[in-house]
Write a protein that holds these residues in place. Structure first.
Motif, mmCIF file in Angstrom:
data_model
loop_
_atom_site.group_PDB
_atom_site.id
_atom_site.type_symbol
_atom_site.label_atom_id
_atom_site.label_comp_id
_atom_site.label_asym_id
_atom_site.label_seq_id
_atom_site.Cartn_x
_atom_site.Cartn_y
_atom_site.Cartn_z
ATOM 1 N N ALA A 266 0.677 -1.305 0.064
ATOM 2 C CA ALA A 266 0.161 -0.034 0.138
ATOM 3 C C ALA A 266 0.993 1.184 -0.008
ATOM 4 O O ALA A 266 0.373 2.265 -0.034
ATOM 5 N N GLN A 267 2.033 1.063 0.149
ATOM 6 C CA GLN A 267 3.193 2.343 0.078
ATOM 7 C C GLN A 267 2.944 3.351 -1.077
ATOM 8 O O GLN A 267 2.783 2.878 -2.315
ATOM 9 N N GLY A 268 2.606 4.323 -0.659
ATOM 10 C CA GLY A 268 2.529 5.396 -1.895
ATOM 11 C C GLY A 268 1.142 5.354 -2.239
ATOM 12 O O GLY A 268 0.692 6.439 -3.075
ATOM 13 N N THR A 269 0.070 4.711 -2.022
ATOM 14 C CA THR A 269 -1.162 4.538 -2.380
ATOM 15 C C THR A 269 -2.337 5.278 -1.774
ATOM 16 O O THR A 269 -3.436 5.686 -2.329
ATOM 17 N N GLY A 270 -2.042 5.874 -0.376
ATOM 18 C CA GLY A 270 -2.942 6.551 0.500
ATOM 19 C C GLY A 270 -3.855 5.751 0.904
ATOM 20 O O GLY A 270 -4.501 6.091 1.903
ATOM 21 N N ILE A 271 -3.735 4.262 0.820
ATOM 22 C CA ILE A 271 -4.466 3.341 1.557
ATOM 23 C C ILE A 271 -3.981 2.989 2.878
ATOM 24 O O ILE A 271 -2.829 2.718 3.072
ATOM 25 N N ARG A 272 -4.860 3.059 4.011
ATOM 26 C CA ARG A 272 -4.262 2.941 5.322
ATOM 27 C C ARG A 272 -4.346 1.346 5.461
ATOM 28 O O ARG A 272 -5.119 0.678 4.877
ATOM 29 N N VAL A 273 -3.123 0.883 6.197
ATOM 30 C CA VAL A 273 -3.257 -0.464 6.661
ATOM 31 C C VAL A 273 -3.183 -0.570 8.127
ATOM 32 O O VAL A 273 -2.385 -0.377 9.033
ATOM 33 N N PHE A 274 -4.194 -1.644 8.580
ATOM 34 C CA PHE A 274 -4.371 -1.938 10.133
ATOM 35 C C PHE A 274 -3.933 -3.361 10.193
ATOM 36 O O PHE A 274 -4.447 -4.338 9.285
ATOM 37 N N GLY A 275 -3.445 -3.927 11.430
ATOM 38 C CA GLY A 275 -3.576 -5.187 11.938
ATOM 39 C C GLY A 275 -4.613 -5.463 13.149
ATOM 40 O O GLY A 275 -5.098 -4.476 13.826
ATOM 41 N N ALA A 276 -4.560 -6.864 13.101
ATOM 42 C CA ALA A 276 -5.636 -7.314 13.924
ATOM 43 C C ALA A 276 -5.078 -8.333 14.876
ATOM 44 O O ALA A 276 -4.616 -9.600 14.256
ATOM 45 N N GLU A 277 -5.399 -8.560 16.110
ATOM 46 C CA GLU A 277 -4.672 -9.349 16.980
ATOM 47 C C GLU A 277 -5.942 -10.092 18.087
ATOM 48 O O GLU A 277 -6.618 -9.234 18.265
ATOM 49 N N PRO A 278 -5.473 -11.359 18.426
ATOM 50 C CA PRO A 278 -6.423 -11.623 19.636
ATOM 51 C C PRO A 278 -5.573 -11.319 20.956
ATOM 52 O O PRO A 278 -4.477 -10.681 20.933
ATOM 53 N N SER A 279 -6.557 -10.717 21.996
ATOM 54 C CA SER A 279 -5.845 -10.228 23.332
ATOM 55 C C SER A 279 -5.716 -11.200 23.999
ATOM 56 O O SER A 279 -4.742 -10.782 25.109
ATOM 57 N N LEU A 280 -6.143 -12.291 23.996
ATOM 58 C CA LEU A 280 -6.048 -13.463 25.148
ATOM 59 C C LEU A 280 -4.686 -13.808 25.611
ATOM 60 O O LEU A 280 -3.889 -13.999 24.499
ATOM 61 N N ASP A 281 -4.360 -13.582 26.920
ATOM 62 C CA ASP A 281 -2.931 -14.025 27.398
ATOM 63 C C ASP A 281 -1.900 -13.218 26.590
ATOM 64 O O ASP A 281 -0.706 -13.662 26.451
ATOM 65 N N GLY A 282 -1.931 -12.163 26.284
ATOM 66 C CA GLY A 282 -0.999 -11.426 25.582
ATOM 67 C C GLY A 282 -0.497 -11.733 24.180
ATOM 68 O O GLY A 282 0.441 -11.221 23.828
ATOM 69 N N ALA A 283 -1.602 -12.264 23.557
ATOM 70 C CA ALA A 283 -1.322 -12.517 22.087
ATOM 71 C C ALA A 283 -1.196 -11.144 21.379
ATOM 72 O O ALA A 283 -0.824 -11.179 20.180
ATOM 73 N N ASP A 284 -1.674 -9.960 21.746
ATOM 74 C CA ASP A 284 -1.567 -8.802 21.298
ATOM 75 C C ASP A 284 -0.184 -8.319 21.383
ATOM 76 O O ASP A 284 -0.261 -6.884 21.774
ATOM 77 N N ASP A 285 0.684 -8.789 21.385
ATOM 78 C CA ASP A 285 2.134 -8.478 21.317
ATOM 79 C C ASP A 285 2.514 -7.373 20.378
ATOM 80 O O ASP A 285 3.270 -6.216 20.679
ATOM 81 N N CYS A 286 1.917 -7.132 19.232
ATOM 82 C CA CYS A 286 2.077 -6.094 18.092
ATOM 83 C C CYS A 286 1.662 -4.771 18.798
ATOM 84 O O CYS A 286 2.284 -3.695 18.872
ATOM 85 N N THR A 287 0.365 -4.825 19.166
ATOM 86 C CA THR A 287 -0.220 -3.802 19.764
ATOM 87 C C THR A 287 0.444 -3.004 20.917
ATOM 88 O O THR A 287 0.659 -1.933 21.208
ATOM 89 N N ARG A 288 0.914 -4.195 21.820
ATOM 90 C CA ARG A 288 1.633 -3.711 23.035
ATOM 91 C C ARG A 288 3.111 -3.201 22.599
ATOM 92 O O ARG A 288 3.581 -2.261 23.372
ATOM 93 N N GLY A 289 3.703 -4.073 21.616
ATOM 94 C CA GLY A 289 4.871 -3.681 21.300
ATOM 95 C C GLY A 289 5.016 -2.059 20.555
ATOM 96 O O GLY A 289 5.694 -1.441 21.130
#
Lengths: 410, 410
Positions: A266-289
């Motif tokens: 999506a670089q340079g296209t203006g399109i936003r990119v989002f990620g989605a994670e489970p929150s259980l037991d700290g599986a949301d490591d990317c969000t927290r990181g």
């Protein structure tokens, strides 16, 4: 695996080049829409629907409390990809790049083959890519792997080598295989070639939505799971839209190969990119990181989204944080997490409404879109009344019927 | 429902006309292929696979004993149709025909609406078609109907009227509703308008396969569930084929609306049409009726293929036996039955390999293709080494996850 020093730069142009390399081997999977799910996504959540989430409503009126975004969703069906998951893209790209590495063939590369450690979709993907290229694949799997997964990997002609269950045990066996056979390691996600290969899913999604919109198809033109390429007679004239395709894309985030590749696509296209994670037991490591500004290196979670139990890889992290030479500041626009009940509810919609068999991991982005109030408020605010055309990558469909029976007991 | 005297003749031309009428309201559902399933269909069954079937092998060598047809399968995904089943076609056609009946509107037709007795897909289909046309729909359902089915039917705006469970009880309530409201009866399958509407699925399937083959796509060109319209780069050049599209089509057979409509859709094309039924408890009423030359009027079976528990209707029977003024001798080419274990095995392949959520009834044709040795020998004999391109209509996908849990316990 191609040597790091010979890897192409992590850019959109490299994703386009990857697409050219793997196009003969992969499916251009369909993009589907569903009006019922669009309507649900574009309706404020009730107090009951948010019960037990971090966005629980404890006081009076709901309508004022919960977010009210407008969303048109486009689902990229990588569950219909070869081996049943997007992982085929990265594996074919890694193998094709390896074939082109100077000196690799002359040194007997085709007879030495490739090796990896995986008990999931990457194992089958690499087995298929290696067999297609005419080279052996050695797949290190824990002894406790489910018999059908071992059988499926062997079914693609791979040599399965058993190991203990811990990461060090698996790596030790993989090292031994490399020493004995000369096979090259193809890791499941933490490598530029893998990231670039996975990014081709995002590229196709952008193309397909732009094509569909140019042909007068809106995601909400018709009800039910609707393959855009087959829609010849929209029931209503398309509404005018400001952009030619997508406003945003969301993918699941485990090791981060698919998400990082999509960011590059999506670089340079203006399109936003989002990620989605489970929150259980700290599986949301990317969000927290991202919150603390430092990659989290270990995760131990038993989320039902079993493809997302791994921490984000090193190369993947660099792309997501916009910390690469070519992509400075162009990282992911946000990563959001949801709980198990919300993942299950989204999974049910995909199965019962869209009639698609997907893995629990594939339902995590839809769960965020439907139930994460933080994300929903952001859409409401940034998109305004126009709303967003949001692409969602359904990452894979490899689940047994007995697995579903456990998730949805009768 | 249009008066019988005003119904168009039961011909292919009438199916084409029906398609023109309903095209704005229905999806042109995709056609998918799957190489793994093609390979399995084109491999002789083993003794183990035929265990417990009427074609059980009790002696030595299997290879000589079991049939060896060559089959390329094309799956028409009516599970992705509106309301999740092909029934939307017949219901929209019945309503569109009614709107055009001389005098109907002037006599207050739009405020009187339509009525039917159904607890299945026809209920939801008629509710949707009526709501789209702006008229009320009264749906008579047994009091014991599952709550989600009642809710779904109400969800399409229908007025649900409860009755007892037997056919006479349901008809009595429907008669009462008609007397009180003036609503017209739209039966689930036994009417020319319904048959003609359902036949449009067969028509599209013929068109789509011909288009795909003209574009160089063979059903076995690629592995995995593969939507033909999205396949831009076949991995190999297409093999030369003798015919431009399909050699044959197979559909499930319950009341016979879909099968009879498909027979009409193939008239004069040279395409053979076959039906598939469950054999449990005499649900193979069409097979048995054809054998004795007389329609069987009652069925009482608890087959898992719950959409196929009804006997073939009167109009349907006339079409299937080639006993109509316009279709003399142009009936169905054969109807074949299979047992519950074979239906379950085919259902598993559709779910786990094609990643499609389908009802058990939808798996019955694939079960015949894979396990009915009588049909398989026929293909081997009639098709020879060239084999057949066989279209299969996946009739619907309305099943709950809890329903699957009962079929495939963990």
């Amino acid at each position: 695996m191609a040597d790091l020093s010979t890897c192409p730069p992590l850019t959109r142009a490299s994703v386009l080049a990857a697409h050219d390399l793997i196009r003969p081997f992969i499916h251009r999977t369909p993009v589907l829409t569903n009006r019922t799910i669009d309507e649900f996504a574009s309706t404020p959540r009730t107090a009951e629907e948010l019960q037990g989430t971090p966005w629980q409503i404890t006081e009076e009126s709901t309508a004022e409390k919960s977010a009210n975004p407008k969303l048109r969703l486009w689902f990229k069906c990588e569950n219909l990809q070869r081996i049943g998951a997007f992982k085929a893209r990265g594996a074919f790209h890694a193998v094709e790049r390896l074939k082109r590495e100077p000196g690799w063939e002359a040194s007997g590369g085709f007879s030495k083959g490739v090796v990896t450690h995986s008990s999931g979709n990457h194992a089958q993907a690499l087995a298929l890519a290696a067999r297609t290229a005419g080279m052996p694949a050695h797949i290190v799997m824990p002894e406790i792997s489910a018999a059908p997964k071992v059988a499926a990997t062997r079914g693609y002609g791979a040599n399965v080598v058993f190991s203990g269950s811990t990461a060090p045990e698996r790596l030790a066996v993989a090292d031994k295989v490399m020493a004995e056979t000369g096979a090259r390691m193809v890791p499941p996600y933490d490598h530029p070639d893998i990231i670039l290969g996975q990014g081709t899913a995002g590229l196709e999604l952008q193309e397909q939505v732009a094509e569909a919109k140019a042909a007068g198809v809106t995601s909400t033109a018709t009800k039910g799971a609707q393959p855009t390429a087959f829609l010849r007679a929209p029931t209503s004239a398309p509404e005018p839209t400001q952009n030619p395709g997508l406003d945003a894309i969301m993918t699941p985030c485990g090791g981060g190969g698919l998400l990082a590749g999509t960011v590059l696509s999506a670089q340079g296209t203006g399109i936003r990119v989002f990620g989605a994670e489970p929150s259980l037991d700290g599986a949301d490591d990317c969000t927290r990181g991202l919150a603390r500004g430092k990659r989290i290196e270990a995760v131990s979670s038993l989320t039902i989204a079993d493809g997302l139990r791994t921490p984000v890889g090193v190369h993947n992290w660099a792309v997501l944080t916009g910390d690469t030479p070519e992509g400075k500041g162009q990282g992911v626009h946000g990563v959001y997490a949801v709980g198990e009940d919300q993942i299950r509810a989204a999974l049910r919609l995909l199965l019962e409404r869209m009639k698609l068999v997907v893995e629990p991991s594939s339902a995590v982005p839809l769960a965020v879109v439907l139930f994460n109030e933080e994300f929903r408020r952001r859409v409401e605010k940034e998109a305004g009344p126009e709303g967003w055309d949001l692409g969602i990558v359904l990452s894979g469909g490899n689940v047994s019927l007995e697995g579903f029976s456990k998730l949805f007991p009768s």
